[in-house]
Design a protein around this motif. Structure first.
Motif: not given
Length: 122
Positions: A40-41, A91-93, A116-120
């Protein structure tokens, strides 16, 4: 060397589901286990789940246990991560990794995909 390519990431609302895929190529005969990690960022990369390439036992991090499931299809050289009941904090890569077993019975993750990016979202 093992090459790994992830796909299937995207945006989803909280509570929703997503499945990401990792396809392996190259020296897959050298692979002992496949794993999923995420970053995550502003945070360090963390373990999510792994399973033996030959099948059988799998292990999921406590933060995703009961919501995420790792599986594989050896015929397709693929590993999947089914993610249900997604939360904002998921949310994270997400990175796929291939690991080898050391003489000390540890897994060394020495091949990685590009992520791969997953954004919730709420």
């Amino acid at each position: 060397q093992v090459q790994l390519v992830e796909s299937g990431g995207g945006s989803v609302q909280a509570g929703g589901s997503l499945r990401i895929t990792c396809v392996a190529s190259g020296r897959t005969s050298s692979v002992y286990a496949m794993g999923w990690f995420r970053q995550a960022p502003g945070k360090e990369r963390e373990f999510v789940a792994h399973m033996k390439w030959s099948g059988g036992s799998s292990y999921h991090a406590e933060s995703v246990r009961g919501r995420f499931t790792i599986s594989r299809d050896n015929a397709k050289n693929s590993v999947y991560l089914q993610m249900n009941s997604l939360k904002l904090e998921d949310t994270a890569v997400y990175y796929c990794a291939a690991g080898q077993l050391t003489s000390a019975a540890n897994i060394v993750w020495n091949n990685w995909g590009q992520g791969t990016q997953v954004t919730v979202s709420s």
